[in-house]
Write a protein that holds these residues in place. Structure first.
Motif, short mmCIF file in Angstrom:
data_model
loop_
_atom_site.label_atom_id
_atom_site.label_comp_id
_atom_site.label_asym_id
_atom_site.label_seq_id
_atom_site.Cartn_x
_atom_site.Cartn_y
_atom_site.Cartn_z
N SER A 1 0.88 -1.23 -0.45
CA SER A 1 0.09 -0.04 0.13
C SER A 1 0.92 1.32 0.38
O SER A 1 2.23 1.44 -1.02
CB SER A 1 -0.62 0.21 1.32
OG SER A 1 -2.03 0.53 1.39
N TYR A 2 0.21 2.09 0.95
CA TYR A 2 1.28 3.14 0.75
C TYR A 2 2.79 3.06 1.89
O TYR A 2 3.45 4.14 1.46
CB TYR A 2 0.45 4.30 1.70
CG TYR A 2 0.50 4.51 2.93
CD1 TYR A 2 1.18 4.62 4.18
CD2 TYR A 2 -1.13 3.88 3.77
CE1 TYR A 2 1.17 4.22 5.71
CE2 TYR A 2 -1.25 3.02 4.76
CZ TYR A 2 -0.07 3.31 5.55
OH TYR A 2 -0.26 2.58 7.17
N ARG A 3 3.07 2.48 2.04
CA ARG A 3 4.54 1.99 3.40
C ARG A 3 5.54 1.52 2.27
O ARG A 3 5.47 -0.02 1.34
CB ARG A 3 4.22 0.79 4.28
CG ARG A 3 2.60 1.00 5.19
CD ARG A 3 2.65 0.05 5.98
NE ARG A 3 1.72 0.26 6.79
CZ ARG A 3 0.59 0.03 6.85
NH1 ARG A 3 0.17 -0.96 6.03
NH2 ARG A 3 -0.46 0.42 7.69
N ASN A 4 6.12 2.47 1.63
CA ASN A 4 7.57 1.68 0.42
C ASN A 4 8.72 2.64 1.07
O ASN A 4 8.81 2.54 2.34
CB ASN A 4 7.05 2.27 -1.05
CG ASN A 4 5.65 2.27 -0.94
OD1 ASN A 4 5.30 1.00 -1.69
ND2 ASN A 4 4.87 2.80 -1.12
N LEU A 5 9.83 1.91 0.29
CA LEU A 5 11.18 2.27 0.74
C LEU A 5 11.83 2.84 -0.52
O LEU A 5 11.41 2.57 -1.77
CB LEU A 5 12.05 1.27 0.61
CG LEU A 5 11.22 0.12 2.54
CD1 LEU A 5 12.59 -1.03 2.00
CD2 LEU A 5 12.09 1.14 3.69
N LEU A 6 12.88 3.52 0.36
CA LEU A 6 14.14 4.33 -0.98
C LEU A 6 15.33 3.23 0.07
O LEU A 6 15.76 4.01 0.94
CB LEU A 6 13.78 5.45 -0.97
CG LEU A 6 15.01 6.51 -1.63
CD1 LEU A 6 15.08 6.58 -3.15
CD2 LEU A 6 15.68 8.18 -1.31
N ILE A 7 15.79 3.36 -1.31
CA ILE A 7 16.96 2.32 -0.98
C ILE A 7 18.63 3.04 -1.55
O ILE A 7 18.31 3.39 -2.32
CB ILE A 7 17.50 1.12 -1.14
CG1 ILE A 7 16.67 0.19 -1.04
CG2 ILE A 7 18.25 0.04 -1.09
CD1 ILE A 7 16.34 0.03 0.43
N TYR A 8 19.55 3.73 -0.59
CA TYR A 8 20.61 3.93 -1.16
C TYR A 8 21.82 3.06 -0.89
O TYR A 8 22.10 2.69 -0.41
CB TYR A 8 21.11 5.27 -0.38
CG TYR A 8 22.53 6.00 -0.58
CD1 TYR A 8 22.67 6.70 -1.84
CD2 TYR A 8 23.46 5.30 -0.31
CE1 TYR A 8 24.38 7.35 -2.20
CE2 TYR A 8 24.93 6.12 -0.80
CZ TYR A 8 25.27 6.63 -1.61
OH TYR A 8 26.92 7.17 -1.93
N ARG A 9 22.39 2.44 -2.24
CA ARG A 9 23.45 1.79 -2.17
C ARG A 9 25.05 1.78 -2.03
O ARG A 9 25.45 2.87 -3.09
CB ARG A 9 23.82 0.51 -3.10
CG ARG A 9 22.46 -0.08 -3.35
CD ARG A 9 22.55 -1.27 -1.54
NE ARG A 9 21.32 -2.04 -1.82
CZ ARG A 9 21.07 -2.79 -0.95
NH1 ARG A 9 21.47 -2.86 -0.18
NH2 ARG A 9 19.96 -4.09 -1.51
N GLY A 10 25.69 2.82 -1.23
CA GLY A 10 27.09 3.01 -1.24
C GLY A 10 27.91 1.90 -0.92
O GLY A 10 27.90 0.46 -0.77
N ASP A 11 29.41 2.78 -0.50
CA ASP A 11 31.06 1.90 -0.45
C ASP A 11 31.63 2.88 0.47
O ASP A 11 31.35 4.45 0.26
CB ASP A 11 31.94 1.60 -1.97
CG ASP A 11 31.81 2.76 -2.76
OD1 ASP A 11 32.29 4.16 -2.82
OD2 ASP A 11 31.30 2.61 -4.42
N ALA A 12 32.67 3.00 0.64
CA ALA A 12 33.40 3.46 1.41
C ALA A 12 33.74 4.45 0.78
O ALA A 12 34.25 5.14 1.68
CB ALA A 12 34.86 2.07 1.11
N GLU A 13 34.31 4.75 -0.05
CA GLU A 13 34.18 5.69 -0.62
C GLU A 13 32.93 6.68 -1.23
O GLU A 13 33.36 8.09 -1.01
CB GLU A 13 34.81 5.87 -2.11
CG GLU A 13 36.30 5.42 -2.01
CD GLU A 13 36.67 5.41 -4.20
OE1 GLU A 13 36.42 6.07 -4.65
OE2 GLU A 13 38.14 4.81 -3.81
N HIS A 14 31.64 6.40 -1.14
CA HIS A 14 30.47 6.49 -1.29
C HIS A 14 29.06 6.14 -0.32
O HIS A 14 28.39 5.58 -0.61
CB HIS A 14 30.24 6.88 -2.60
CG HIS A 14 30.75 7.25 -3.90
ND1 HIS A 14 31.56 6.04 -4.31
CD2 HIS A 14 31.47 7.87 -3.69
CE1 HIS A 14 32.77 6.90 -5.25
NE2 HIS A 14 31.93 8.18 -5.76
#
Length: 412
Positions: A153-166
């Protein structure tokens, strides 16, 4: 020993004029909860430390015995665990609501309880136009690391994939407001603040243009439904590290719920989940199905946890009578069958309590104690004969901090 935990989310409240000066728990007919109170002990526990948000994320961690000062990193990472998303040391999850905002007022934090199908289509469009286009809404090197992930429904996510430099641009100092605490209020002063907030605000603002003329919103407007006007980003955090419930207590548990937050906490605690057909996380949920699933699960697992979102949803809508009805449904179809199963088993305990108070008057979660009732093997009785806020406050049984309560339930 078998253990049952029943969580009527947000059921604790204050006295309401519309209910004749009673709380919803007092106004509702709850013969099974009252029977547990009579057979065992009633008291209060505080699952919402004042220096943490008064939300389900912190409250349910506390309820299950996890000290939030050690284990809480944010709401979104808990929900990410529900969908099997694994976060690395440089990653971050952000909760993403589809909401209805009009003239800077939060009209509906659920976008009229947008369907999962429509929500998935909206997020696909946001991924294409805000993150994957030739002109993304944020810097290209950041956009390439972000993804909107649909949930329920209205419950969603935004995912950020980083690394050691970012590494993630969002840190514990990133501040945001839960949209369900802004119902009918201006949002002007509640946009994200702190590290990475410029990215969140840019995406929130850009989403309004993308969604304005989306075919689904056009159809919703024609049908007289509220529109999904934009996304609201909040509750960011990195990967939590929880010891499993079995590592702590030697018990195999299972979670029965319709919301990703509890699914995620259960997953991190090492509990599988049982999906009940017709369980919606709303007032129309399948109460009887949840009760039956809990009784059946008790044969296989040491500890069965049944969570019901309906009372909290009624509070967020300011509907006291609906909250009373939800509580009566929970008592009849969930508490009743499980209390009978506990008594028939002969060596078992049952615990009933909400995670936090949610006031119908304010439509918000709030800090403060909630009532609990414990009965079963080895539990001494007190003088209480009803399960409600007033009765619980008079017994002298207090768990503060709330995360200490689980030890008493399991071992006391």
């Amino acid at each position: 020993m078998k253990y049952v935990i029943i969580i009527p989310d947000g059921c604790a409240d204050e006295s309401l004029e519309s209910l004749g000066g009673k709380t919803p728990l007092q106004a509702a007919r709850l013969p099974n909860m009252d029977a547990i109170a009579t057979a065992g002990r009633v008291g209060v526990t505080d699952n919402t430390p004042i220096d943490f948000p008064a939300g389900s994320e912190v409250a349910n961690l506390c309820l299950l015995g996890y000290d939030p000062s050690r284990f809480f990193t944010g709401r979104a990472p808990l929900e990410a665990a529900a969908t099997g998303i694994q976060l690395g040391p440089y990653d971050c999850a952000v909760r993403c609501n589809l909401v209805t905002v009009e003239d800077q007022i939060m009209i509906d934090f659920t976008a009229d309880h947008v369907t999962t199908e429509d929500s998935t289509a909206f997020l696909s469009e946001l991924n294409d136009r805000l993150l994957r286009s030739d002109r993304p809404a944020v810097a290209p090197e950041i956009a390439a690391r972000l993804e909107f992930v649909p949930g329920v429904s209205y419950r969603n996510l935004l995912i950020y994939r980083g690394d050691a430099e970012h590494p993630s641009p969002f840190t514990p100092a990133t501040r945001s407001s839960a949209p369900h605490d802004l119902t009918d209020l201006s949002i002007a002063d509640d946009f994200p603040r702190g590290p990475g907030s410029d990215l969140l605000v840019a995406l929130m603002s850009a989403s309004a243009e993308v969604l304005a003329d989306h075919p689904i919103n056009v159809a919703r407007r024609q049908a007289g439904k509220k529109l999904a006007t934009n996304v609201w980003l909040w509750g960011s955090g990195g990967a939590p590290g929880l010891p499993t419930f079995e590592e702590r207590y030697g018990l195999k548990g299972v979670m029965i719920t319709a919301v990703d937050l509890l699914r995620g906490i259960g997953a991190l605690a090492g509990w599988p989940r049982i999906e009940v057909e017709g369980a919606t996380g709303y007032l129309d949920t399948n109460y009887a199905g949840k009760g039956a699933a809990g009784v059946e699960a008790l044969q296989q697992y040491d500890i069965v946890c049944v969570h019901i979102e309906a009372p909290d949803e009624a509070s967020h809508e300011g509907r006291a009578e609906a909250k009373v009805e939800a509580l009566e449904q929970i008592d009849r179809h969930i508490v009743g069958p499980l209390w009978t199963a506990v008594q028939n088993h002969g060596n078992a305990r049952i615990l009933v309590l909400p995670d936090h108070p949610t006031f119908c008057r304010t439509k918000k979660h709030t800090h403060g104690p909630v009532p609990l009732a414990i009965a079963g093997t080895g539990v001494q009785t007190d003088q209480a004969t009803t399960y409600d806020e007033i009765s619980a406050a008079q017994t002298g049984l207090v768990f503060d901090p709330g995360w200490t309560m689980m030890d008493a339930f399991i071992s006391g």
